[in-house]
Design a protein around this motif. Structure first.
Motif, PDB file in Angstrom:
ATOM      1  N   CYS A   1     -46.495 -76.878  -0.501  1.00 35.76           N
ATOM      2  CA  CYS A   1     -47.623 -76.244   0.174  1.00 35.76           C
ATOM      3  C   CYS A   1     -48.882 -76.543  -0.638  1.00 35.76           C
ATOM      4  CB  CYS A   1     -47.409 -74.738   0.301  1.00 35.76           C
ATOM      5  SG  CYS A   1     -48.662 -73.931   1.322  1.00 35.76           S
TER       6      CYS A   1
ATOM      7  N   ALA B   1     -47.889 -71.568  14.387  1.00 33.82           N
ATOM      8  CA  ALA B   1     -46.605 -72.031  13.846  1.00 33.82           C
ATOM      9  C   ALA B   1     -45.435 -71.591  14.715  1.00 33.82           C
ATOM     10  CB  ALA B   1     -46.426 -71.531  12.419  1.00 33.82           C
ATOM     11  N   ASP B   2     -45.526 -70.388  15.275  1.00 39.44           N
ATOM     12  CA  ASP B   2     -44.433 -69.866  16.103  1.00 39.44           C
ATOM     13  C   ASP B   2     -44.194 -70.695  17.357  1.00 39.44           C
ATOM     14  OD1 ASP B   2     -43.802 -67.792  14.398  1.00 39.44           O
ATOM     15  OD2 ASP B   2     -45.041 -66.311  15.447  1.00 39.44           O
TER      16      ASP B   2
ATOM     17  N   SER C   1     -46.508 -80.201   9.041  1.00 44.46           N
ATOM     18  CA  SER C   1     -46.319 -79.087   9.975  1.00 44.46           C
ATOM     19  C   SER C   1     -44.890 -78.550   9.856  1.00 44.46           C
ATOM     20  CB  SER C   1     -46.702 -79.488  11.406  1.00 44.46           C
ATOM     21  OG  SER C   1     -45.910 -80.540  11.896  1.00 44.46           O
TER      22      SER C   1
ATOM     23  N   ALA D   1     -56.729 -72.737  13.747  1.00 41.35           N
ATOM     24  CA  ALA D   1     -56.077 -72.750  12.435  1.00 41.35           C
ATOM     25  C   ALA D   1     -54.565 -72.779  12.629  1.00 41.35           C
ATOM     26  CB  ALA D   1     -56.482 -71.520  11.621  1.00 41.35           C
ATOM     27  N   PHE D   2     -53.878 -73.411  11.698  1.00 43.57           N
ATOM     28  CA  PHE D   2     -52.416 -73.492  11.755  1.00 43.57           C
ATOM     29  C   PHE D   2     -51.825 -72.234  11.117  1.00 43.57           C
ATOM     30  CE2 PHE D   2     -53.917 -77.842  12.099  1.00 43.57           C
ATOM     31  CZ  PHE D   2     -53.162 -78.313  13.167  1.00 43.57           C
ATOM     32  N   ASP D   3     -52.027 -71.110  11.798  1.00 42.13           N
ATOM     33  CA  ASP D   3     -51.592 -69.822  11.286  1.00 42.13           C
ATOM     34  C   ASP D   3     -50.242 -69.437  11.870  1.00 42.13           C
ATOM     35  OD1 ASP D   3     -52.266 -69.263  13.896  1.00 42.13           O
ATOM     36  OD2 ASP D   3     -54.048 -68.091  13.407  1.00 42.13           O
ATOM     37  N   ASP D   4     -49.840 -68.184  11.680  1.00 45.78           N
ATOM     38  CA  ASP D   4     -48.523 -67.735  12.155  1.00 45.78           C
ATOM     39  C   ASP D   4     -48.380 -67.876  13.664  1.00 45.78           C
ATOM     40  OD1 ASP D   4     -46.995 -66.770   9.807  1.00 45.78           O
ATOM     41  OD2 ASP D   4     -48.657 -65.398   9.572  1.00 45.78           O
ATOM     42  N   LYS D   5     -49.434 -67.528  14.409  1.00 46.76           N
ATOM     43  CA  LYS D   5     -49.356 -67.613  15.868  1.00 46.76           C
ATOM     44  C   LYS D   5     -49.102 -69.042  16.324  1.00 46.76           C
ATOM     45  CE  LYS D   5     -53.338 -65.843  16.804  1.00 46.76           C
ATOM     46  NZ  LYS D   5     -54.509 -65.380  17.602  1.00 46.76           N
TER      47      LYS D   5
ATOM     48  N   ALA E   1     -47.781 -70.876   6.737  1.00 44.48           N
ATOM     49  CA  ALA E   1     -46.951 -70.538   7.892  1.00 44.48           C
ATOM     50  C   ALA E   1     -46.104 -71.725   8.329  1.00 44.48           C
ATOM     51  CB  ALA E   1     -47.834 -70.069   9.048  1.00 44.48           C
TER      52      ALA E   1
ATOM     53  N   ALA F   1     -50.737 -75.323   5.147  1.00 46.59           N
ATOM     54  CA  ALA F   1     -50.591 -74.080   5.907  1.00 46.59           C
ATOM     55  C   ALA F   1     -49.296 -73.385   5.510  1.00 46.59           C
ATOM     56  CB  ALA F   1     -50.603 -74.365   7.402  1.00 46.59           C
TER      57      ALA F   1
END
Length: 246
Positions: free
Chosen positions: A119, A25-26, A70, A19-23, A101, A99
């Protein structure tokens, strides 16, 4: 300084779907650079091709879409490709991702009044008239049943001289080609510092969410959507980029 991708460095007790989550995205710039052969060529050239379509627009305001934006790399490339004095009086780029994030960070990275970040799921997005649309490494994450309708809506939104720029991972009907390119792609990841554990865990996480098509299937789907001319302008191993025009 771009954070290094270590999302799958440690063994995980239970792997969940990617998933394109915070982790993610960082570390996304590092992740995609080290995972996708040719990425650092595709994005700037995509921007130049999209900018040509924007610059030649006959409308008062030229509009581009970066679908599945993205962190906005293709958006930035599009804007950088524009001449100092573009032909249209104004340019608008609509950058869309579902996403939160990604959108939150993209807004910080791309500070330009010509860009509007949204978004939203691109499948439900109302597309306005467009001169250029980028769809880089996005279609492969949509359910196959939704892909034809997405391309049909893009075709309907594009101006007669507009362009869709599509990049995807592709698979091959020829077993030898598939095996050789898969092996080379794994070597590419190893050469970029990924461990066997990282490669294995990420591949497992992507299994259910990234469905790959052949080049022939992409071409047929684009033709069915009403695109009359499709050109492959780049390929590196099992990653390819296409230009599609009405």
């Amino acid at each position: 300084m771009t954070a290094r991708d270590e999302v799958y460095r440690d063994r995980q007790r239970q792997l969940v779907d990617f998933a394109f989550d915070d982790k993610v995205a960082d570390v996304f710039p590092d992740m995609i650079r080290r995972s996708v052969p040719g990425y650092e060529t595709v994005v700037p050239i995509t921007g130049l091709l999209a900018a040509r379509a924007l610059s030649s627009s006959a409308r008062e305001t030229a509009r581009g879409y970066d679908l599945g934006c993205s962190l906005g790399a293709s958006t930035l490339a599009m804007l950088r490709g524009l001449p100092a004095r573009p032909r249209p009086r104004s340019v608008e780029v609509v950058a869309v991702d579902n996403a939160p994030a990604m959108i939150e960070r993209a807004r910080l990275l791309v500070d330009d009044p010509r860009v509007r970040f949204v978004c939203e799921d691109i499948r439900s997005l109302a597309l306005g008239p467009a001169d250029a649309i980028t769809l880089n490494y996005v279609l492969q994450f949509l359910p196959p049943v939704d892909r034809p309708g997405m391309l049909e809506r893009i075709r309907e939104a594009l101006a007669p001289d507009g362009v869709l720029l599509l990049s995807e991972k592709i698979r091959f009907d020829d077993a030898d080609t598939q095996r050789e390119f898969d092996a080379a792609h794994l070597d590419f990841k190893r050469a970029n510092g990924y461990s066997e554990l990282e490669i294995s865990q990420k591949r497992s996480a992507l299994d259910n969410v990234m469905i790959i098509d052949t080049e022939e299937r992409h071409r047929q789907r684009l033709a069915d959507a009403g695109f009359s001319r499709v050109r492959k302008w780049y390929q590196c191993l099992n990653w390819a980029s296409f230009e599609a025009r009405p």
